[in-house]
Design a protein around this motif. Structure first.
Motif, PDB file in Angstrom:
ATOM      1  N   ARG A   2       0.833  -1.190   0.000  1.00 17.14           N
ATOM      2  CA  ARG A   2       0.000   0.000   0.000  1.00 17.14           C
ATOM      3  C   ARG A   2       0.874   1.248   0.000  1.00 17.14           C
ATOM      4  O   ARG A   2       2.056   1.206   0.388  1.00 17.14           O
ATOM      5  CB  ARG A   2      -0.933   0.005   1.215  1.00 17.14           C
ATOM      6  CG  ARG A   2      -1.904  -1.177   1.228  1.00 17.14           C
ATOM      7  CD  ARG A   2      -2.871  -1.105   2.381  1.00 17.14           C
ATOM      8  NE  ARG A   2      -3.840  -0.024   2.229  1.00 17.14           N
ATOM      9  CZ  ARG A   2      -4.921  -0.107   1.470  1.00 17.14           C
ATOM     10  NH1 ARG A   2      -5.168  -1.180   0.765  1.00 17.14           N
ATOM     11  NH2 ARG A   2      -5.771   0.913   1.402  1.00 17.14           N
ATOM     12  N   LEU A   4       0.542   5.805   0.381  1.00 13.20           N
ATOM     13  CA  LEU A   4      -0.239   7.016   0.606  1.00 13.20           C
ATOM     14  C   LEU A   4       0.005   7.954  -0.563  1.00 13.20           C
ATOM     15  O   LEU A   4       1.156   8.221  -0.922  1.00 13.20           O
ATOM     16  CB  LEU A   4       0.179   7.668   1.916  1.00 13.20           C
ATOM     17  CG  LEU A   4      -0.777   8.674   2.547  1.00 13.20           C
ATOM     18  CD1 LEU A   4      -2.112   7.999   2.900  1.00 13.20           C
ATOM     19  CD2 LEU A   4      -0.163   9.283   3.790  1.00 13.20           C
ATOM     20  N   GLY A 123       4.234   2.327   1.779  1.00  8.98           N
ATOM     21  CA  GLY A 123       3.911   1.742   3.078  1.00  8.98           C
ATOM     22  C   GLY A 123       4.607   0.413   3.280  1.00  8.98           C
ATOM     23  O   GLY A 123       3.958  -0.642   3.308  1.00  8.98           O
ATOM     24  N   TYR A 129       5.266   5.936   8.790  1.00 10.71           N
ATOM     25  CA  TYR A 129       4.249   5.901   7.732  1.00 10.71           C
ATOM     26  C   TYR A 129       2.845   6.101   8.305  1.00 10.71           C
ATOM     27  O   TYR A 129       2.066   6.932   7.804  1.00 10.71           O
ATOM     28  CB  TYR A 129       4.316   4.580   6.970  1.00 10.71           C
ATOM     29  CG  TYR A 129       3.228   4.423   5.930  1.00 10.71           C
ATOM     30  CD1 TYR A 129       3.353   5.010   4.674  1.00 10.71           C
ATOM     31  CD2 TYR A 129       2.059   3.722   6.218  1.00 10.71           C
ATOM     32  CE1 TYR A 129       2.346   4.887   3.722  1.00 10.71           C
ATOM     33  CE2 TYR A 129       1.048   3.589   5.272  1.00 10.71           C
ATOM     34  CZ  TYR A 129       1.198   4.170   4.026  1.00 10.71           C
ATOM     35  OH  TYR A 129       0.207   4.054   3.088  1.00 10.71           O
ATOM     36  N   ASN A 130       2.492   5.369   9.349  1.00 12.89           N
ATOM     37  CA  ASN A 130       1.142   5.468   9.902  1.00 12.89           C
ATOM     38  C   ASN A 130       0.875   6.834  10.523  1.00 12.89           C
ATOM     39  O   ASN A 130      -0.247   7.349  10.451  1.00 12.89           O
ATOM     40  CB  ASN A 130       0.909   4.358  10.936  1.00 12.89           C
ATOM     41  CG  ASN A 130       0.741   2.999  10.279  1.00 12.89           C
ATOM     42  OD1 ASN A 130       0.231   2.889   9.170  1.00 12.89           O
ATOM     43  ND2 ASN A 130       1.191   1.950  10.969  1.00 12.89           N
ATOM     44  N   LYS A 133       0.265   9.140   7.668  1.00 13.12           N
ATOM     45  CA  LYS A 133      -1.070   8.825   7.143  1.00 13.12           C
ATOM     46  C   LYS A 133      -2.148   9.479   7.993  1.00 13.12           C
ATOM     47  O   LYS A 133      -3.083  10.099   7.471  1.00 13.12           O
ATOM     48  CB  LYS A 133      -1.244   7.305   7.107  1.00 13.12           C
ATOM     49  CG  LYS A 133      -2.640   6.837   6.729  1.00 13.12           C
ATOM     50  CD  LYS A 133      -2.719   5.316   6.797  1.00 13.12           C
ATOM     51  CE  LYS A 133      -4.151   4.833   6.664  1.00 13.12           C
ATOM     52  NZ  LYS A 133      -4.245   3.360   6.761  1.00 13.12           N
ATOM     53  N   GLU A 161      -5.204   6.366   0.375  1.00 11.70           N
ATOM     54  CA  GLU A 161      -4.310   5.217   0.423  1.00 11.70           C
ATOM     55  C   GLU A 161      -4.699   4.280  -0.706  1.00 11.70           C
ATOM     56  O   GLU A 161      -5.890   3.978  -0.894  1.00 11.70           O
ATOM     57  CB  GLU A 161      -4.386   4.508   1.772  1.00 11.70           C
ATOM     58  CG  GLU A 161      -3.247   3.522   1.974  1.00 11.70           C
ATOM     59  CD  GLU A 161      -3.176   2.989   3.391  1.00 11.70           C
ATOM     60  OE1 GLU A 161      -2.065   2.716   3.881  1.00 11.70           O
ATOM     61  OE2 GLU A 161      -4.253   2.838   4.022  1.00 11.70           O
TER      62      GLU A 161
END
Length: 251
Positions: A2, A4, A123, A129-130, A133, A161
């Motif tokens: 995945r 973003l 990702g 990353y999170n 996001k 995403e």
């Protein structure tokens, strides 16, 4: 895998080249990875050069391993993805900017006009990353992001995403990519200048852009990047992914 995806734009941008003279400050034609990491770092509250205590500024030390892809989509320049540039002249009259009488300094800078990019963050398990996001999808930031200089506020929109597929089977690459990662196909006849369906004119933009900071003095590490609609073939294993209809290169 995945990623973003978001659109990064603004009225102007200025990504200063270090090889300048006293007459005019020049800008890179595209946002580069070091500057983009600065934008992302400001969003989640990481410190910059002014608060540097270690080998690197905090934002770069923590985000340098984040894989990013940059797809230029500006329409103001001579080629797709390129921005027009104009020299702006203004006065710096804070009083200590010049040793001349009055302390006034006349500044000349080359600015990008109406820049716009599609940005992808891979990702792949990166620590931040999170968090990125969460901030981007909720339109939050700790510090106001800007495009190279705090005169040029950044606009971030169309955050989502998406799913990616790793590929080494591609013809055209939509993003900026490192020149040494591919081989350019030889043009056999005039039909190779055009896309089979749309008869798209062939173009190629190439520029040496910063990709990293070196450790000792934090000077830019430079690589040759290319943006083209010419078909290419893989030269060595790279970080290439299929993002919907686009093939993009992560750096």
């Amino acid at each position: 895998m995945r990623a973003l995806k978001f659109t990064l734009t603004g009225q102007h941008a200025f990504f200063k080249k270090p090889d300048v003279n006293t007459f005019l400050y020049f800008t890179y034609s595209q946002i580069h990875k070091v500057a983009l990491l600065g934008v992302l770092g400001s969003i989640i509250g990481l410190k910059g050069y002014g608060d540097q205590k270690g080998m690197y500024p905090e934002y770069y030390a923590l985000l340098k391993d984040l894989k990013v892809a940059i797809v230029p989509i500006a329409k103001s320049g001579d080629l797709p993805g390129l921005c027009s540039k104009k020299v702006q002249v203004f006065n710096n009259s804070v009083g200590y900017a010049s040793k001349e009488v009055g302390g006034n300094l006349i500044v000349k800078e080359q600015w990008l006009e109406n820049p716009m990019w599609e940005i992808y963050l891979l990702g792949d398990g990166h620590t931040y990353y999170n968090l990125l996001k969460e901030y981007l999808m909720n339109q939050r930031c700790v510090y106001i992001p800007y495009l190279g200089k705090n005169d040029h506020f950044a606009t971030i929109k169309e955050v989502e995403e998406i799913e990616l597929k790793h590929t080494m089977n591609y013809g055209k690459i939509e993003s900026l990519f490192i020149k040494s990662s591919v081989l350019f196909n030889e043009i056999e006849d005039e039909n190779d200048f055009y896309d089979d369906e749309e008869e798209e004119d062939y173009y190629k933009y190439e520029e040496k852009l910063p990709i990293a900071l070196e450790q000792e003095h934090n000077q830019y590490v430079i690589e040759s990047f290319v943006l083209t609609n010419k078909k290419v073939t893989p030269f060595k294993e790279g970080c290439f992914y299929q993002a919907n209809e686009k093939v993009i290169s992560f750096i």
